[in-house]
Design a protein around this motif. Structure first.
Motif, PDB file in Angstrom:
ATOM      1  N   ALA A   1       0.825  -1.211   0.000  1.00  0.00           N
ATOM      2  CA  ALA A   1       0.000   0.000   0.000  1.00  0.00           C
ATOM      3  C   ALA A   1       0.858   1.261   0.000  1.00  0.00           C
ATOM      4  CB  ALA A   1      -0.936  -0.013   1.208  1.00  0.00           C
ATOM      5  N   LEU A   2       1.932   1.254   0.782  1.00  0.00           N
ATOM      6  CA  LEU A   2       2.788   2.440   0.857  1.00  0.00           C
ATOM      7  C   LEU A   2       3.570   2.644  -0.429  1.00  0.00           C
ATOM      8  CD1 LEU A   2       3.191   4.559   3.131  1.00  0.00           C
ATOM      9  CD2 LEU A   2       1.932   2.520   3.835  1.00  0.00           C
ATOM     10  N   LEU A   3       3.938   1.556  -1.109  1.00  0.00           N
ATOM     11  CA  LEU A   3       4.662   1.711  -2.368  1.00  0.00           C
ATOM     12  C   LEU A   3       3.797   2.431  -3.402  1.00  0.00           C
ATOM     13  CD1 LEU A   3       7.431   0.718  -3.722  1.00  0.00           C
ATOM     14  CD2 LEU A   3       5.945  -0.873  -4.946  1.00  0.00           C
ATOM     15  N   LEU A   4       2.505   2.119  -3.427  1.00  0.00           N
ATOM     16  CA  LEU A   4       1.617   2.651  -4.461  1.00  0.00           C
ATOM     17  C   LEU A   4       1.001   3.991  -4.082  1.00  0.00           C
ATOM     18  CD1 LEU A   4      -0.290  -0.555  -5.638  1.00  0.00           C
ATOM     19  CD2 LEU A   4       1.852   0.410  -6.497  1.00  0.00           C
ATOM     20  N   TRP A   5       0.662   4.165  -2.816  1.00  0.00           N
ATOM     21  CA  TRP A   5      -0.083   5.367  -2.398  1.00  0.00           C
ATOM     22  C   TRP A   5       0.610   6.075  -1.241  1.00  0.00           C
ATOM     23  CZ3 TRP A   5      -2.918   0.554  -2.698  1.00  0.00           C
ATOM     24  CH2 TRP A   5      -3.552   0.373  -3.930  1.00  0.00           C
ATOM     25  N   LYS A   6       1.935   6.162  -1.333  1.00  0.00           N
ATOM     26  CA  LYS A   6       2.746   6.713  -0.251  1.00  0.00           C
ATOM     27  C   LYS A   6       2.312   8.123   0.129  1.00  0.00           C
ATOM     28  CE  LYS A   6       6.961   7.300  -1.416  1.00  0.00           C
ATOM     29  NZ  LYS A   6       8.349   6.941  -1.749  1.00  0.00           N
ATOM     30  N   ASP A   7       2.237   9.022  -0.846  1.00  0.00           N
ATOM     31  CA  ASP A   7       1.907  10.416  -0.551  1.00  0.00           C
ATOM     32  C   ASP A   7       0.529  10.537   0.079  1.00  0.00           C
ATOM     33  OD1 ASP A   7       4.339  11.088  -1.650  1.00  0.00           O
ATOM     34  OD2 ASP A   7       3.505  11.575  -3.617  1.00  0.00           O
ATOM     35  N   THR A   8      -0.442   9.827  -0.471  1.00  0.00           N
ATOM     36  CA  THR A   8      -1.811   9.888   0.047  1.00  0.00           C
ATOM     37  C   THR A   8      -1.877   9.365   1.472  1.00  0.00           C
ATOM     38  OG1 THR A   8      -2.731   9.599  -2.176  1.00  0.00           O
ATOM     39  CG2 THR A   8      -4.175   9.089  -0.322  1.00  0.00           C
ATOM     40  N   LEU A   9      -1.232   8.246   1.744  1.00  0.00           N
ATOM     41  CA  LEU A   9      -1.300   7.653   3.082  1.00  0.00           C
ATOM     42  C   LEU A   9      -0.530   8.483   4.115  1.00  0.00           C
ATOM     43  CD1 LEU A   9      -0.979   3.880   2.177  1.00  0.00           C
ATOM     44  CD2 LEU A   9      -2.984   5.046   3.080  1.00  0.00           C
ATOM     45  N   ILE A  10       0.582   9.078   3.696  1.00  0.00           N
ATOM     46  CA  ILE A  10       1.321   9.930   4.628  1.00  0.00           C
ATOM     47  C   ILE A  10       0.495  11.160   4.984  1.00  0.00           C
ATOM     48  CG2 ILE A  10       3.323  11.464   4.832  1.00  0.00           C
ATOM     49  CD1 ILE A  10       4.964   9.372   3.367  1.00  0.00           C
ATOM     50  N   ARG A  11      -0.134  11.781   3.985  1.00  0.00           N
ATOM     51  CA  ARG A  11      -1.002  12.935   4.269  1.00  0.00           C
ATOM     52  C   ARG A  11      -2.156  12.532   5.170  1.00  0.00           C
ATOM     53  NH1 ARG A  11      -0.139  14.195  -1.273  1.00  0.00           N
ATOM     54  NH2 ARG A  11      -2.157  13.230  -1.787  1.00  0.00           N
ATOM     55  N   TRP A  12      -2.727  11.356   4.910  1.00  0.00           N
ATOM     56  CA  TRP A  12      -3.838  10.880   5.743  1.00  0.00           C
ATOM     57  C   TRP A  12      -3.384  10.669   7.184  1.00  0.00           C
ATOM     58  CZ3 TRP A  12      -3.685   5.916   7.988  1.00  0.00           C
ATOM     59  CH2 TRP A  12      -4.827   5.566   8.728  1.00  0.00           C
ATOM     60  N   TYR A  13      -2.214  10.068   7.353  1.00  0.00           N
ATOM     61  CA  TYR A  13      -1.730   9.788   8.703  1.00  0.00           C
ATOM     62  C   TYR A  13      -1.432  11.071   9.458  1.00  0.00           C
ATOM     63  CZ  TYR A  13       1.175   8.181  12.545  1.00  0.00           C
ATOM     64  OH  TYR A  13       1.695   7.969  13.793  1.00  0.00           O
ATOM     65  N   PHE A  14      -0.764  12.020   8.795  1.00  0.00           N
ATOM     66  CA  PHE A  14      -0.441  13.268   9.477  1.00  0.00           C
ATOM     67  C   PHE A  14      -1.711  14.054   9.812  1.00  0.00           C
ATOM     68  CE2 PHE A  14       4.081  13.365   7.618  1.00  0.00           C
ATOM     69  CZ  PHE A  14       4.583  12.802   8.787  1.00  0.00           C
ATOM     70  N   GLY A  15      -2.705  13.971   8.905  1.00  0.00           N
ATOM     71  CA  GLY A  15      -3.981  14.612   9.194  1.00  0.00           C
ATOM     72  C   GLY A  15      -4.689  13.951  10.361  1.00  0.00           C
ATOM     73  N   LEU A  16      -4.624  12.616  10.420  1.00  0.00           N
ATOM     74  CA  LEU A  16      -5.258  11.877  11.498  1.00  0.00           C
ATOM     75  C   LEU A  16      -4.594  12.176  12.842  1.00  0.00           C
ATOM     76  CD1 LEU A  16      -7.440   9.601  11.949  1.00  0.00           C
ATOM     77  CD2 LEU A  16      -5.543   7.974  11.819  1.00  0.00           C
ATOM     78  N   SER A  17      -3.282  12.358  12.812  1.00  0.00           N
ATOM     79  CA  SER A  17      -2.543  12.582  14.060  1.00  0.00           C
ATOM     80  C   SER A  17      -2.491  14.047  14.447  1.00  0.00           C
ATOM     81  CB  SER A  17      -1.111  12.039  13.910  1.00  0.00           C
ATOM     82  OG  SER A  17      -0.431  12.723  12.872  1.00  0.00           O
ATOM     83  N   GLY A  18      -3.025  14.914  13.580  1.00  0.00           N
ATOM     84  CA  GLY A  18      -3.026  16.324  13.889  1.00  0.00           C
ATOM     85  C   GLY A  18      -1.695  16.996  13.673  1.00  0.00           C
ATOM     86  N   LEU A  19      -0.790  16.375  12.890  1.00  0.00           N
ATOM     87  CA  LEU A  19       0.547  16.932  12.675  1.00  0.00           C
ATOM     88  C   LEU A  19       0.654  17.700  11.366  1.00  0.00           C
ATOM     89  CD1 LEU A  19       2.702  13.887  13.843  1.00  0.00           C
ATOM     90  CD2 LEU A  19       2.145  15.948  15.141  1.00  0.00           C
TER      91      LEU A  19
END
Length: 273
Positions: free
Chosen positions: A253-271
């Motif tokens: 999942a990270l290989l294909l959608w790295k940017d999207t998942l990183i943005r999602w995680y930082f948004g989820l964590s409030g960072l």
């Protein structure tokens, strides 16, 4: 859009064929057997599998899941592996597109499928797959300096060489530290050496930031799916569930959608700003 559909369909068809070979890899490689000889045969009667009885998925349905010669049942994991490889290949090609990274991305996905099958069958992640996967990621990141499209500054692609090396070290180190802490706290070994090497290999392909998120995704999937398995099968919280398939899913999942998942995680964590 039509080009993407054609590419994904062609990759899915190729994936069905590769999935048939991955069945051989999953059975023979952990046992130290040749992947090419002898030809595939029924494990019950020894009858050689004819080419027309070895068409991915279709032959299983045509034979109604039984050997043509002796009638012994054929394991459902064979057509499931073929179908999963076809589906994952199509998704991978559709996400990457017709770029120099397409073939490496497919090889990455196919290797993870083989590792998943082996870990589910034997609770084993062979060095003969994890170490070459790590080495290939490092090598391609270096080649990517001269070949445009291999390094993914935006979208699917490898990190630059330093990022690949840091991802490998961090991936291995994260699970090493986690396993050590778990063993110190409980007196039981919770992670095997294969898990460490697999996460290190994933880090070589996705880089240091994404490998942390790959572990997070794997832990989340492991908690949800593992909890459901324990609930349905019983066995208590100490039921052994291989972690490799979850790591493989997170890395893919990270290989294909790295940017999207990183943005999602930082948004989820409030960072995220």
């Amino acid at each position: 859009m039509p080009e993407t559909v054609i590419l994904a369909t062609a990759a899915a068809a190729l994936g069905l064929i590769v999935g048939s070979f991955l069945n051989v890899v999953a059975h023979r490689l952990p046992r130290g057997q040749s992947l090419l000889y002898p030809p595939s045969a029924c494990p019950h009667c020894g009858q050689r599998v004819r080419p027309w009885h070895n068409v991915p998925v279709a032959s299983y349905l045509f034979l109604r899941g039984r050997c043509r010669n002796c009638g012994a049942p054929i394991g459902r994991h064979y057509p499931l592996t073929e179908a999963a490889t076809g589906l994952i290949s199509g998704i991978t090609a559709g996400a990457i597109g017709l770029t120099p990274f397409l073939l490496p991305g497919l090889i990455f996905a196919w290797t993870l499928i083989a590792l998943t099958r082996i870990d589910l069958d034997l609770q084993l992640l062979p060095d003969r797959l994890t170490l070459p996967l790590a080495g290939l990621g490092l090598a391609l990141s270096v080649v990517g300096i001269w070949v445009p499209g291999l390094i993914g500054w935006q979208g699917p692609g490898l990190p630059p060489p330093l990022g690949s090396l840091l991802g490998l070290a961090l991936g291995y180190g994260l699970l090493f530290a986690t396993g050590w802490a778990y063993a110190a706290a409980t007196g039981r070994e919770g992670l095997g050496g294969g898990d460490l090497k697999l996460l290190g290999a994933l880090g070589a392909w996705v880089g240091p930031v994404a490998v942390v998120l790959a572990l997070f995704v794997a832990a989340l999937l492991g908690s949800l799916i593992g909890g459901l398995i324990i609930l349905l099968r019983g066995g208590g919280r100490h039921l052994a569930i291989p972690f490799g398939p979850f790591l493989a899913a997170g890395g893919w999942a990270l290989l294909l959608w790295k940017d999207t998942l990183i943005r999602w995680y930082f948004g989820l964590s409030g960072l995220s700003g």
